[in-house]
Design an enzyme around this catalytic site. Structure first.
Site, PDB file in Angstrom:
ATOM      1  N   THR A 132       0.818  -1.225   0.000  1.00  0.00           N
ATOM      2  CA  THR A 132       0.000   0.000   0.000  1.00  0.00           C
ATOM      3  C   THR A 132       0.850   1.272   0.000  1.00  0.00           C
ATOM      4  O   THR A 132       1.883   1.345   0.662  1.00  0.00           O
ATOM      5  CB  THR A 132      -0.924  -0.005   1.238  1.00  0.00           C
ATOM      6  OG1 THR A 132      -1.662  -1.231   1.256  1.00  0.00           O
ATOM      7  CG2 THR A 132      -1.888   1.167   1.223  1.00  0.00           C
ATOM      8  N   GLU A 371      -6.415  -6.288   3.314  1.00  0.00           N
ATOM      9  CA  GLU A 371      -6.362  -7.432   2.368  1.00  0.00           C
ATOM     10  C   GLU A 371      -7.495  -7.352   1.346  1.00  0.00           C
ATOM     11  O   GLU A 371      -8.103  -8.363   1.012  1.00  0.00           O
ATOM     12  CB  GLU A 371      -6.420  -8.762   3.128  1.00  0.00           C
ATOM     13  CG  GLU A 371      -5.177  -9.073   3.920  1.00  0.00           C
ATOM     14  CD  GLU A 371      -4.051  -9.632   3.045  1.00  0.00           C
ATOM     15  OE1 GLU A 371      -2.885  -9.293   3.328  1.00  0.00           O
ATOM     16  OE2 GLU A 371      -4.337 -10.365   2.088  1.00  0.00           O
TER      17      GLU A 371
HETATM   18  C1  LIG Z   1      -4.001  -1.324  10.514  1.00  0.00           C
HETATM   19  C2  LIG Z   1      -3.684  -1.510   9.058  1.00  0.00           C
HETATM   20  C3  LIG Z   1      -2.739  -2.461   8.693  1.00  0.00           C
HETATM   21  C4  LIG Z   1      -2.405  -2.622   7.345  1.00  0.00           C
HETATM   22  N1  LIG Z   1      -1.394  -3.499   6.986  1.00  0.00           N
HETATM   23  C5  LIG Z   1      -0.924  -3.478   5.703  1.00  0.00           C
HETATM   24  C6  LIG Z   1       0.275  -4.194   5.373  1.00  0.00           C
HETATM   25  O1  LIG Z   1       0.889  -4.872   6.196  1.00  0.00           O
HETATM   26  N2  LIG Z   1       0.733  -4.088   4.082  1.00  0.00           N
HETATM   27  C7  LIG Z   1       0.100  -3.356   3.137  1.00  0.00           C
HETATM   28  O2  LIG Z   1       0.576  -3.292   2.010  1.00  0.00           O
HETATM   29  N3  LIG Z   1      -1.060  -2.668   3.430  1.00  0.00           N
HETATM   30  C8  LIG Z   1      -1.561  -2.715   4.692  1.00  0.00           C
HETATM   31  N4  LIG Z   1      -2.706  -1.993   5.013  1.00  0.00           N
HETATM   32  C9  LIG Z   1      -3.387  -1.246   3.978  1.00  0.00           C
HETATM   33  C10 LIG Z   1      -4.773  -1.794   3.622  1.00  0.00           C
HETATM   34  O3  LIG Z   1      -4.650  -3.000   2.925  1.00  0.00           O
HETATM   35  C11 LIG Z   1      -5.495  -0.682   2.831  1.00  0.00           C
HETATM   36  O4  LIG Z   1      -5.860   0.302   3.778  1.00  0.00           O
HETATM   37  C12 LIG Z   1      -6.702  -1.194   2.073  1.00  0.00           C
HETATM   38  O5  LIG Z   1      -6.281  -1.993   0.998  1.00  0.00           O
HETATM   39  C13 LIG Z   1      -7.565  -0.050   1.540  1.00  0.00           C
HETATM   40  O6  LIG Z   1      -6.807   0.912   0.869  1.00  0.00           O
HETATM   41  P1  LIG Z   1      -6.999   2.466   1.238  1.00  0.00           P
HETATM   42  O7  LIG Z   1      -6.875   2.569   2.714  1.00  0.00           O
HETATM   43  O8  LIG Z   1      -6.090   3.270   0.409  1.00  0.00           O
HETATM   44  O9  LIG Z   1      -8.503   2.781   0.865  1.00  0.00           O
HETATM   45  P2  LIG Z   1      -9.081   3.194  -0.593  1.00  0.00           P
HETATM   46  O10 LIG Z   1      -8.621   2.216  -1.602  1.00  0.00           O
HETATM   47  O11 LIG Z   1      -8.803   4.627  -0.838  1.00  0.00           O
HETATM   48  O12 LIG Z   1     -10.628   2.992  -0.372  1.00  0.00           O
HETATM   49  C14 LIG Z   1     -11.466   3.978   0.231  1.00  0.00           C
HETATM   50  C15 LIG Z   1     -12.905   3.486   0.121  1.00  0.00           C
HETATM   51  O13 LIG Z   1     -13.247   3.377  -1.266  1.00  0.00           O
HETATM   52  C16 LIG Z   1     -13.729   2.075  -1.532  1.00  0.00           C
HETATM   53  N5  LIG Z   1     -13.311   1.618  -2.852  1.00  0.00           N
HETATM   54  C17 LIG Z   1     -12.087   1.710  -3.407  1.00  0.00           C
HETATM   55  N6  LIG Z   1     -12.072   1.113  -4.616  1.00  0.00           N
HETATM   56  C18 LIG Z   1     -13.313   0.608  -4.800  1.00  0.00           C
HETATM   57  C19 LIG Z   1     -13.929  -0.132  -5.846  1.00  0.00           C
HETATM   58  N7  LIG Z   1     -13.256  -0.515  -6.932  1.00  0.00           N
HETATM   59  N8  LIG Z   1     -15.239  -0.465  -5.721  1.00  0.00           N
HETATM   60  C20 LIG Z   1     -15.941  -0.106  -4.607  1.00  0.00           C
HETATM   61  N9  LIG Z   1     -15.409   0.592  -3.587  1.00  0.00           N
HETATM   62  C21 LIG Z   1     -14.113   0.935  -3.685  1.00  0.00           C
HETATM   63  C22 LIG Z   1     -13.080   1.187  -0.461  1.00  0.00           C
HETATM   64  O14 LIG Z   1     -13.792  -0.010  -0.279  1.00  0.00           O
HETATM   65  C23 LIG Z   1     -13.100   2.098   0.736  1.00  0.00           C
HETATM   66  O15 LIG Z   1     -14.321   2.022   1.393  1.00  0.00           O
HETATM   67  C24 LIG Z   1      -3.072  -1.854   6.360  1.00  0.00           C
HETATM   68  C25 LIG Z   1      -4.027  -0.913   6.740  1.00  0.00           C
HETATM   69  C26 LIG Z   1      -4.321  -0.721   8.059  1.00  0.00           C
HETATM   70  C27 LIG Z   1      -5.302   0.357   8.438  1.00  0.00           C
END
Ligand SMILES: Cc1cc2nc3c(=O)[nH]c(=O)nc-3n(C[C@H](O)[C@H](O)[C@H](O)COP(=O)(O)OP(=O)(O)OC[C@H]3O[C@@H](n4cnc5c(N)ncnc54)[C@H](O)[C@@H]3O)c2cc1C
Length: 388
Positions: A132, A371
């Site tokens: 991410t 995930e």
């Molecule tokens: C505590 C924690 C631990 C984590 N650990 C890791 C890790 O170890 N390694 C790593 O790489 N990442 C990690 N992450 C990242 C996590 O996987 C991401 O936060 C997640 O994939 C969502 O990405 P984003 O936060 O950028 O949200 P966004 O992608 O910006 O999404 C925002 C909203 O838009 C919606 N959305 C986005 N695209 C679509 C779509 N195509 N259709 C419908 N709705 C959509 C989402 O569902 C969400 O509700 C972690 C996050 C947290 C908070």
């Protein structure tokens, strides 16, 4: 409650596996669970828990013997994640992240890479998985981290966000784009970054709603030089590696979510048997029984689906994307639903920190986000039924 014990009996664990699970349950009950509230309150990393798990050899059960491991079945690994997460969700995700970061090295690495790197984890080191970025969450293909070849080294520039174990990892699987490959998806590549590499920086640790004992780091790479020998596969093979990795890490995060769901279900039903209002136990109100029945049924069915997906993976099936998505979606939604109901059944006490119900509710929320968010999983599952 016997229904869940019977379900476990039908898993046909071997005597050796039962012994390991008994040991994990003992450590979970005696060491991990009693410390969980403290780690949550202080946001302190549970090093004692990690040491206790390593003493049981749990850091080696997914590593091949040739590289210092003592491999066990994938299903056993999932059961360990579930038991640990039931006791402390933060410890559960720290442990599981080891697997998430290192399994792609095991599946896609060369003998030389595994021989050189995996003993670090077998000897107690921690792994991390860095995908991410600030502008690349659900759409990981938007990542901007660059890999530039320079002789027998790769130079990394960029940054990652929300990386579990990001500040404590000894080995980190990092995804980035290979300089010189124009196709944005085709450029994605994967390499292993070792602890202590100059140019690697932890920018901050996130202050989170739940999982406060686990660390979630924002990290930067400033001309980080990694030996080319640490590249997994060929340049541009990152997306294939990523999809292969997610198929195995999604059941793992589902097992973690089921651990939280079980903790909430147990606390809820225990309290409902104890608490009396209007002259009867709150579990004797029929409306509440209907609610418990629905949750217990969904929990049992989801556990069965976990076994089914684990069985497919153990049989060598690689096309498990839809099944793994369904599992992750259902397990995490269930964890959230049962955690909310657990608070509700505790009444006002559930809203206070004397009981762990409120912590379980805070811990459950992220399982619907990481995930692949559950919207994304719904999209993946729904799309698979659309005629081409
Ligand atoms: C505590 C924690 C631990 C984590 N650990 C890791 C890790 O170890 N390694 C790593 O790489 N990442 C990690 N992450 C990242 C996590 O996987 C991401 O936060 C997640 O994939 C969502 O990405 P984003 O936060 O950028 O949200 P966004 O992608 O910006 O999404 C925002 C909203 O838009 C919606 N959305 C986005 N695209 C679509 C779509 N195509 N259709 C419908 N709705 C959509 C989402 O569902 C969400 O509700 C972690 C996050 C947290 C908070």
């Amino acid at each position: 409650m016997r229904v869940f014990e019977r379900l476990d009996q039908y898993r046909h664990w071997t005597a050796e596996e039962r012994l390991i699970l008994d040991q994990v349950r003992r450590v979970a009950a005696e060491i991990i669970a009693p410390a969980a509230a403290g780690h949550d309150k202080e946001s302190s990393f549970p090093w004692d828990n990690i040491r206790a798990l390593n003493q049981l050899g749990l850091n080696t059960i997914f590593i091949p013997e040739a590289y210092g491991g003592a491999p066990m079945r994938y299903r056993l690994y999932l059961a360990c994640v579930q038991i640990i997460s039931e006791a402390c969700a933060a410890t559960g995700i720290i442990y599981a992240t080891n697997f998430h970061g290192m399994k792609p090295l095991i599946d896609f690495g060369t003998h030389e890479q595994k021989f050189r790197l995996l003993p670090i984890i077998a000897n107690g080191g921690l792994g991390a998985l860095a995908i991410t970025e600030p502008e690349a969450g659900s759409d990981a293909t938007g990542m901007k981290t660059r890999f530039r070849e320079d002789g027998d080294q790769i130079v990394i520039d960029g940054g990652k966000l929300f990386i579990t174990n990001g500040d404590v990892a000894d080995l980190m699987l990092v995804f980035g784009k290979w300089d010189g490959i124009a196709d944005p998806k085709g450029a994605i590549s994967a390499l292993i970054l070792e602890r202590g590499t100059p140019g690697f920086q932890v920018l901050r640790l996130e202050d989170k709603m739940g999982h406060r004992g686990s660390s979630t780091a924002a990290i930067a790479f400033e001309s980080c030089r990694v030996p080319r020998a640490n590249l997994l596969g060929e340049p541009g093979e990152g997306l294939r590696i990523l999809f292969g990795a997610l198929n195995k890490s999604r059941p793992s995060v589902a097992a973690h979510a089921l651990g939280i769901a079980h903790a909430a279900f147990t606390d809820m039903t225990t309290y409902m048997n104890d608490r009396r209002q209007s002259g009867q136990r709150i579990i004797d109100f029929q409306g509440n029984q209907f609610s418990v029945a629905d949750m217990a049924t969904d929990l049992a069915m989801t556990e069965q689906w976990l076994d089914y997906v684990a069985g497919m993976i153990e049989a060598g099936e690689t096309d498990v994307g839809q099944e793994a998505s369904m599992l992750k979606l259902r397990a995490s939604d269930l964890a959230m639903r049962i955690a909310i109901e657990c608070v509700q059944m505790h009444g006002g006490y559930g809203y206070c920190t004397d009981h762990r119900a409120e912590r379980l509710m805070r811990d459950a929320k992220i399982t619907q986000i990481w995930e692949g968010t559950n919207q994304v999983h719904r999209q993946l599952i729904g799309r698979s039924f659309a005629a081409r």
